[in-house]
Write a protein that holds these residues in place. Structure first.
Motif, PDB file in Angstrom:
ATOM      1  N   PRO A 173       0.801  -1.234   0.000  1.00 38.18           N
ATOM      2  CA  PRO A 173       0.000   0.000   0.000  1.00 38.18           C
ATOM      3  C   PRO A 173       0.831   1.279   0.000  1.00 38.18           C
ATOM      4  CG  PRO A 173      -0.752  -1.533   1.701  1.00 38.18           C
ATOM      5  CD  PRO A 173       0.464  -2.139   1.103  1.00 38.18           C
ATOM      6  N   SER A 174       1.996   1.261   0.662  1.00 38.65           N
ATOM      7  CA  SER A 174       2.774   2.506   0.748  1.00 38.65           C
ATOM      8  C   SER A 174       3.404   2.878  -0.598  1.00 38.65           C
ATOM      9  CB  SER A 174       3.864   2.354   1.809  1.00 38.65           C
ATOM     10  OG  SER A 174       4.835   1.421   1.372  1.00 38.65           O
ATOM     11  N   ALA A 175       3.556   1.923  -1.507  1.00 35.62           N
ATOM     12  CA  ALA A 175       4.226   2.191  -2.779  1.00 35.62           C
ATOM     13  C   ALA A 175       3.285   2.892  -3.753  1.00 35.62           C
ATOM     14  CB  ALA A 175       4.726   0.881  -3.383  1.00 35.62           C
ATOM     15  N   LYS A 176       3.808   3.934  -4.420  1.00 34.27           N
ATOM     16  CA  LYS A 176       3.009   4.669  -5.404  1.00 34.27           C
ATOM     17  C   LYS A 176       3.461   4.282  -6.807  1.00 34.27           C
ATOM     18  CE  LYS A 176       0.582   7.097  -2.541  1.00 34.27           C
ATOM     19  NZ  LYS A 176       0.677   5.887  -1.675  1.00 34.27           N
ATOM     20  N   ARG A 177       2.496   3.910  -7.630  1.00 35.92           N
ATOM     21  CA  ARG A 177       2.800   3.514  -9.009  1.00 35.92           C
ATOM     22  C   ARG A 177       2.339   4.590  -9.974  1.00 35.92           C
ATOM     23  NH1 ARG A 177      -0.543  -1.434 -11.469  1.00 35.92           N
ATOM     24  NH2 ARG A 177      -2.111   0.204 -11.657  1.00 35.92           N
ATOM     25  N   ARG A 178       3.172   4.908 -10.953  1.00 35.44           N
ATOM     26  CA  ARG A 178       2.771   5.796 -12.051  1.00 35.44           C
ATOM     27  C   ARG A 178       3.260   5.170 -13.346  1.00 35.44           C
ATOM     28  NH1 ARG A 178       4.789   9.471  -8.748  1.00 35.44           N
ATOM     29  NH2 ARG A 178       6.767   9.384  -9.836  1.00 35.44           N
ATOM     30  N   ALA A 179       2.570   5.445 -14.439  1.00 30.63           N
ATOM     31  CA  ALA A 179       3.044   4.983 -15.738  1.00 30.63           C
ATOM     32  C   ALA A 179       2.385   5.797 -16.829  1.00 30.63           C
ATOM     33  CB  ALA A 179       2.721   3.499 -15.926  1.00 30.63           C
ATOM     34  N   GLU A 180       3.089   5.918 -17.961  1.00 27.38           N
ATOM     35  CA  GLU A 180       2.459   6.553 -19.117  1.00 27.38           C
ATOM     36  C   GLU A 180       1.470   5.581 -19.734  1.00 27.38           C
ATOM     37  OE1 GLU A 180       5.740   7.705 -21.689  1.00 27.38           O
ATOM     38  OE2 GLU A 180       6.774   8.344 -19.851  1.00 27.38           O
ATOM     39  N   ARG A 181       1.839   4.311 -19.706  1.00 24.83           N
ATOM     40  CA  ARG A 181       0.945   3.298 -20.241  1.00 24.83           C
ATOM     41  C   ARG A 181       1.192   1.984 -19.497  1.00 24.83           C
ATOM     42  NH1 ARG A 181       2.088   1.731 -26.169  1.00 24.83           N
ATOM     43  NH2 ARG A 181       1.651   3.927 -26.501  1.00 24.83           N
ATOM     44  N   LEU A 182       0.101   1.291 -19.179  1.00 26.92           N
ATOM     45  CA  LEU A 182       0.212  -0.051 -18.618  1.00 26.92           C
ATOM     46  C   LEU A 182      -1.010  -0.810 -19.116  1.00 26.92           C
ATOM     47  CD1 LEU A 182       1.371  -2.247 -16.837  1.00 26.92           C
ATOM     48  CD2 LEU A 182       0.388  -1.135 -14.849  1.00 26.92           C
ATOM     49  N   SER A 183      -0.806  -1.581 -20.167  1.00 27.93           N
ATOM     50  CA  SER A 183      -1.962  -2.278 -20.711  1.00 27.93           C
ATOM     51  C   SER A 183      -1.700  -3.764 -20.872  1.00 27.93           C
ATOM     52  CB  SER A 183      -2.405  -1.645 -22.035  1.00 27.93           C
ATOM     53  OG  SER A 183      -1.464  -1.935 -23.040  1.00 27.93           O
ATOM     54  N   PHE A 184      -2.767  -4.542 -20.740  1.00 22.93           N
ATOM     55  CA  PHE A 184      -2.702  -5.992 -20.882  1.00 22.93           C
ATOM     56  C   PHE A 184      -3.701  -6.395 -21.959  1.00 22.93           C
ATOM     57  CE2 PHE A 184      -4.403 -10.181 -19.774  1.00 22.93           C
ATOM     58  CZ  PHE A 184      -3.233 -10.927 -19.870  1.00 22.93           C
ATOM     59  N   ALA A 185      -3.204  -6.997 -23.013  1.00 22.40           N
ATOM     60  CA  ALA A 185      -4.044  -7.406 -24.149  1.00 22.40           C
ATOM     61  C   ALA A 185      -4.947  -6.249 -24.593  1.00 22.40           C
ATOM     62  CB  ALA A 185      -4.870  -8.645 -23.788  1.00 22.40           C
ATOM     63  N   GLY A 186      -4.371  -5.072 -24.654  1.00 19.07           N
ATOM     64  CA  GLY A 186      -5.109  -3.911 -25.141  1.00 19.07           C
ATOM     65  C   GLY A 186      -5.966  -3.213 -24.096  1.00 19.07           C
ATOM     66  N   GLU A 187      -6.073  -3.824 -22.906  1.00 17.01           N
ATOM     67  CA  GLU A 187      -6.916  -3.232 -21.868  1.00 17.01           C
ATOM     68  C   GLU A 187      -6.067  -2.399 -20.914  1.00 17.01           C
ATOM     69  OE1 GLU A 187      -9.307  -6.174 -19.948  1.00 17.01           O
ATOM     70  OE2 GLU A 187      -9.868  -4.822 -18.307  1.00 17.01           O
ATOM     71  N   ASP A 188      -6.547  -1.182 -20.614  1.00 18.66           N
ATOM     72  CA  ASP A 188      -5.793  -0.286 -19.739  1.00 18.66           C
ATOM     73  C   ASP A 188      -5.902  -0.741 -18.283  1.00 18.66           C
ATOM     74  OD1 ASP A 188      -4.435   1.813 -18.639  1.00 18.66           O
ATOM     75  OD2 ASP A 188      -6.182   3.158 -18.644  1.00 18.66           O
ATOM     76  N   LEU A 189      -4.752  -1.092 -17.707  1.00 15.86           N
ATOM     77  CA  LEU A 189      -4.774  -1.553 -16.315  1.00 15.86           C
ATOM     78  C   LEU A 189      -4.713  -0.398 -15.327  1.00 15.86           C
ATOM     79  CD1 LEU A 189      -2.448  -4.703 -16.292  1.00 15.86           C
ATOM     80  CD2 LEU A 189      -4.911  -4.580 -16.645  1.00 15.86           C
ATOM     81  N   LEU A 190      -4.252   0.779 -15.800  1.00 18.22           N
ATOM     82  CA  LEU A 190      -4.133   1.925 -14.896  1.00 18.22           C
ATOM     83  C   LEU A 190      -5.505   2.377 -14.407  1.00 18.22           C
ATOM     84  CD1 LEU A 190      -1.398   3.929 -16.815  1.00 18.22           C
ATOM     85  CD2 LEU A 190      -1.123   2.726 -14.639  1.00 18.22           C
ATOM     86  N   SER A 191      -6.504   2.263 -15.298  1.00 15.67           N
ATOM     87  CA  SER A 191      -7.840   2.717 -14.913  1.00 15.67           C
ATOM     88  C   SER A 191      -8.755   1.561 -14.506  1.00 15.67           C
ATOM     89  CB  SER A 191      -8.474   3.496 -16.080  1.00 15.67           C
ATOM     90  OG  SER A 191      -8.560   2.641 -17.210  1.00 15.67           O
ATOM     91  N   ALA A 192      -8.212   0.324 -14.539  1.00 19.33           N
ATOM     92  CA  ALA A 192      -9.066  -0.825 -14.211  1.00 19.33           C
ATOM     93  C   ALA A 192      -9.410  -0.843 -12.724  1.00 19.33           C
ATOM     94  CB  ALA A 192      -8.364  -2.120 -14.594  1.00 19.33           C
ATOM     95  N   SER A 193     -10.635  -1.274 -12.401  1.00 17.92           N
ATOM     96  CA  SER A 193     -11.073  -1.328 -11.006  1.00 17.92           C
ATOM     97  C   SER A 193     -10.370  -2.490 -10.306  1.00 17.92           C
ATOM     98  CB  SER A 193     -12.578  -1.559 -10.954  1.00 17.92           C
ATOM     99  OG  SER A 193     -12.862  -2.862 -11.449  1.00 17.92           O
ATOM    100  N   PRO A 194     -10.253  -2.418  -8.965  1.00 18.15           N
ATOM    101  CA  PRO A 194      -9.654  -3.529  -8.214  1.00 18.15           C
ATOM    102  C   PRO A 194     -10.364  -4.852  -8.523  1.00 18.15           C
ATOM    103  CG  PRO A 194     -10.007  -1.646  -6.773  1.00 18.15           C
ATOM    104  CD  PRO A 194     -10.633  -1.298  -8.089  1.00 18.15           C
ATOM    105  N   ARG A 195     -11.675  -4.756  -8.723  1.00 20.32           N
ATOM    106  CA  ARG A 195     -12.457  -5.945  -9.013  1.00 20.32           C
ATOM    107  C   ARG A 195     -12.077  -6.550 -10.360  1.00 20.32           C
ATOM    108  NH1 ARG A 195     -18.285  -7.398  -8.131  1.00 20.32           N
ATOM    109  NH2 ARG A 195     -18.729  -8.664  -9.975  1.00 20.32           N
ATOM    110  N   ARG A 196     -11.882  -5.688 -11.354  1.00 15.89           N
ATOM    111  CA  ARG A 196     -11.479  -6.133 -12.682  1.00 15.89           C
ATOM    112  C   ARG A 196     -10.068  -6.757 -12.629  1.00 15.89           C
ATOM    113  NH1 ARG A 196     -12.185  -8.801 -16.910  1.00 15.89           N
ATOM    114  NH2 ARG A 196     -10.932  -8.206 -18.695  1.00 15.89           N
TER     115      ARG A 196
END
Ligand SMILES: Nc1ncnc2c1ncn2[C@@H]1O[C@H](COP(=O)(O)OP(=O)(O)O)[C@@H](O)[C@H]1O
Ligand SMILES: Nc1ncnc2c1ncn2[C@@H]1O[C@H](COP(=O)(O)OP(=O)(O)O)[C@@H](O)[C@H]1O
Ligand SMILES: [Mg+2]
Ligand SMILES: [Mg+2]
Lengths: 335, 332
Positions: B64-87
């Motif tokens: 939890p203490s670690a902060k992640r940033r990226a210009e792009r992080l996608s898996f099979a074309g799906e954006d993981l940066l905006s994906a919900s925890p559930r997804r």
């Protein structure tokens, strides 16, 4: 004139532990080391290889006098270790262990750690001990200012240098190195290996060099012994053992060394997955459940450690098969 | 070269910051990576360079203490940066799976092997209990565990370390993932056992046409299993390319230095001295400018204190170093 005795000689050394504590657990005997006989001449480096749990560290502890064999004898410089005083023993053999984090007292500074063996045995005056510590720091490539540091302020490589300095301060003839670089990154490992090579040349040291990494062992060792479930299964000149292993286990250990050569893929090796268990050592040759060359004699009869035609010794029934004779009958191996 | 359709993991400018006593630890500093279907990518570097944090960041499993940033992080074309925890939970274990160094990270000591294997399958709705059990047995056999059906009732502590890691690999494969990320999966194992696990991973990767991302500190493993390799130093990828290019003609002095440190039976003459990399990794707390290797580099020059641009050669070989490309081309 009597011939110079080997710095280390093991005669039929066994170590058995009773395991299975608790009310309900059955007490059983675990044989960690079984009938090991070896010689290490002065200025020689003997590499001891084998998978974890095969008994390497137990053997090391008996050579250092930290544990007594259940059977057999350890001789240092031709004398039984049990009859040596502590200082006498400390001047013959000293250890360097794997973990430079847990083997150094965190509450003492470097000078105190390195000087401790001298202080314990009351060797020299305080001034002489200080000089000896300063000399040791230089010898292992540390700066005089490191004398005041504490282990927590130092890197893994520096700590291992301190462990080496502490081992050398009594000027021993033999150093038992038990996985001295296994906890280190490769760039630090290479510095420590180079240092061990330098020290051997400068001080004429003998090493028992224990490692599971054959690539590291071949850098240093003139002779190599391979251990499996407490027994020596092959032993001889490093060039011969690592160049033309005669025991299928030594061959498997060698095949599992992955050199960084991208033109080679993963080597084919089909060792059975029967994990060696010292509490139930297989009958006959202990390696037979994993051996790719197993035949009907192997589970029935334990092979003796016999001289090989190429030099050295190996404990494998294949060696007794006549050269060019019919291949021994194969057992069908369980997958 | 594989087309974009095969691009599974696409990462640009990944950063991980962790607040520590003296400020902010910039543990991962702008990493770009791509993992393709049918390919093995190795991430290699010495301890502390940020391999595990990178892996965890990719899987969305950072502390939890670690902060992640990226210009792009996608898996099979799906954006993981905006994906919900559930997804993310739905993807993990199903289409992307992770294997850790210590198999007990993934195994619950109080549940049987069978329960743990089938749980993933059932949770992701892949079929009924019967189908889950069948798949568990098939996979246990596939990873070389004899009498697989009888193992289902066993607990993790009844297995050796090598067998446990095989169980974890079987568990990772239960849902037929597209991507397996393995962080030092064989580091705690003996070389003979390690080789068996690596052979298994390589075979499964080919058979199932997955992307395998293998994290290791061992250049020998990389050479024998990788298609592509990313060499990490102090939180950055300093060199990336096909394993043949990177190991055959390293362009970054750190890669070259690491190769020279390794004893190689048959090549290293016994008794000769190995190469060394003097000095220590710089602290990653606070701002770092220029090449982070320059303090240890035999080729360091004033330009190394300036920001280092990424340079590119053929076959996507890239590196962060100002040296002329031929500078390190001396005999290996
Ligand atoms: N003090 C002890 N009590 C019981 N068993 C032990 C003890 N020390 C070692 N063993 C057992 O002896 C075997 C050999 O151990 P060890 O000498 O540490 O092997 P290695 O150093 O080759 O990994 C192992 O099975 C280990 O569990
Ligand atoms: N939870 C954490 N809190 C603080 N620092 C951390 C944490 N996890 C990792 N680090 C630090 O981040 C750096 C990278 O760690 P890691 O990714 O584990 O390296 P690697 O896997 O390459 O050995 C190291 O300096 C490590 O000490
Ligand atoms: Mg040991
Ligand atoms: Mg890690």
């Amino acid at each position: 004139m009597s011939p110079v005795p080997p710095i280390l000689e093991l005669r039929g050394v066994h170590k058995r532990y009773t395991v299975g504590a608790g009310l309900l657990a059955r007490r059983r005997t675990l044989t960690a080391v079984s009938g090991v006989s070896l010689r290490l001449e002065r200025s020689e480096v003997l590499g001891l290889v084998g998978e974890s749990g095969c008994g390497k560290s137990t053997l090391a502890r008996m050579i250092l006098g930290l544990e007594e064999p259940s059977e057999g004898e350890v001789l240092l410089d031709g004398r039984p270790i049990s009859r040596l005083g502590r200082l006498e023993r400390g001047r013959l053999v000293q250890p360097v262990f794997q973990d430079p984090y847990s083997s150094l007292n965190p509450r003492r500074n470097v000078a105190a750690i390195i000087g401790l063996p001298l202080a314990v045995h009351g060797v020299g005056t305080a001034a002489e001990r200080r000089d000896a510590v300063a000399e040791m720091l230089g010898l292992v490539g540390l700066a005089p200012r490191h004398a005041e540091a504490y282990p927590s302020q130092l890197s893994g490589g520096q700590r291992q240098r301190i462990a080496i300095a502490r081992a050398l301060v009594l000027r021993p003839t033999l150093v038992v190195c038990d996985e001295p670089t296994s906890a280190l990154d490769v760039s630090v490992q290479s510095q420590i290996l180079n240092l061990l090579l330098d020290l051997r040349e400068r001080l004429g040291l003998s090493y028992l060099f224990i490692s599971h990494n054959l690539a590291v062992v071949q850098m240093l060792a003139g002779r190599v012994a391979a251990m499996y479930l407490g027994r020596i299964v092959e032993e001889g000149e490093a060039e011969r053992v690592l160049g033309h292993p005669r025991h299928p286990y030594t061959a498997a250990l060698l095949a599992s060394v992955l050199t960084p050569d991208p033109s080679l893929g993963l080597p084919e090796m089909r060792l059975g997955t029967a994990f060696p268990n010292p509490l139930s050592v297989p009958p006959g040759c202990a390696f037979h459940p994993r051996c790719p060359a197993v035949f009907d004699r192997c589970p029935r009869e334990a092979p003796a450690l016999l001289p090989c035609p190429e030099g050295g010794r190996a404990a494998c029934h294949l060696i007794e098969q006549p050269e060019g004779g019919p291949p021994p009958p194969r057992l069908v191996q369980a997958a | 070269m594989s087309g974009t359709a095969d691009l599974l993991l696409d990462v640009r400018g990944l950063e991980v910051d962790i607040p520590v006593a003296g400020g902010t630890l910039h543990a991962v500093r702008g990493i770009s990576l791509a993992a393709r279907r049918g390919e093995t990518l190795c991430i290699v570097g010495e301890s502390g360079c940020g391999k595990s944090l990178t892996s965890l960041a990719l899987m969305g499993l950072l502390p939890p203490s670690a902060k992640r940033r990226a210009e792009r992080l996608s898996f099979a074309g799906e954006d993981l940066l905006s994906a919900s925890p559930r997804r993310l939970r739905a993807l993990r274990g199903d289409r992307m799976a992770m294997v850790f160094q210590d198999p007990m990270t993934c195994l619950n000591p109080s549940l049987t092997i069978g329960d743990q294997l089938t749980e993933t399958f059932l949770r992701h709705g892949k079929g009924n209990t019967r189908a889950a059990r069948d798949r568990a047995v098939t996979l246990l056999e596939r990873v070389g565990i004899a009498a697989a059906a009888n193992r289902l009732g066993q607990y993790p502590h009844q297995l050796s370390g090598g067998l446990r890691q095989r169980v974890v690999i079987a568990m990772a494969l239960m849902c037929g993932p597209d991507l397996v990320l393995a962080d030092e999966p064989t580091t705690a194992l003996d070389a003979t056992i390690q080789l068996g696990i690596l052979q298994l991973l390589a075979e499964l990767q080919r058979e199932m046409h997955m992307a395998l991302v293998l994290v290791t500190h061992d250049l020998g493993i990389v050479a024998r299993i990788a298609d592509r390799v990313a060499v990490m130093y102090a939180g950055q990828v300093v060199e990336e390319g096909t394993v043949g290019d990177v190991f055959g003609a390293p362009r970054h002095p750190y890669t070259r230095g690491l190769m020279d440190c390794i004893p190689q039976p048959g090549r290293t003459v016994p008794g000769t001295r190995l190469g060394t990399i003097p000095g220590m990794v710089p602290s990653l707390v606070g701002e770092l400018r220029g090449c982070s290797f320059r303090g240890r580099c035999p080729y360091a020059m004033p330009a190394c204190a300036e920001p280092i641009a990424l340079r590119e050669g053929p076959d996507g070989h890239s590196w962060r170093c100002v040296l002329p490309a031929e500078a390190l081309a001396r005999a290996a």
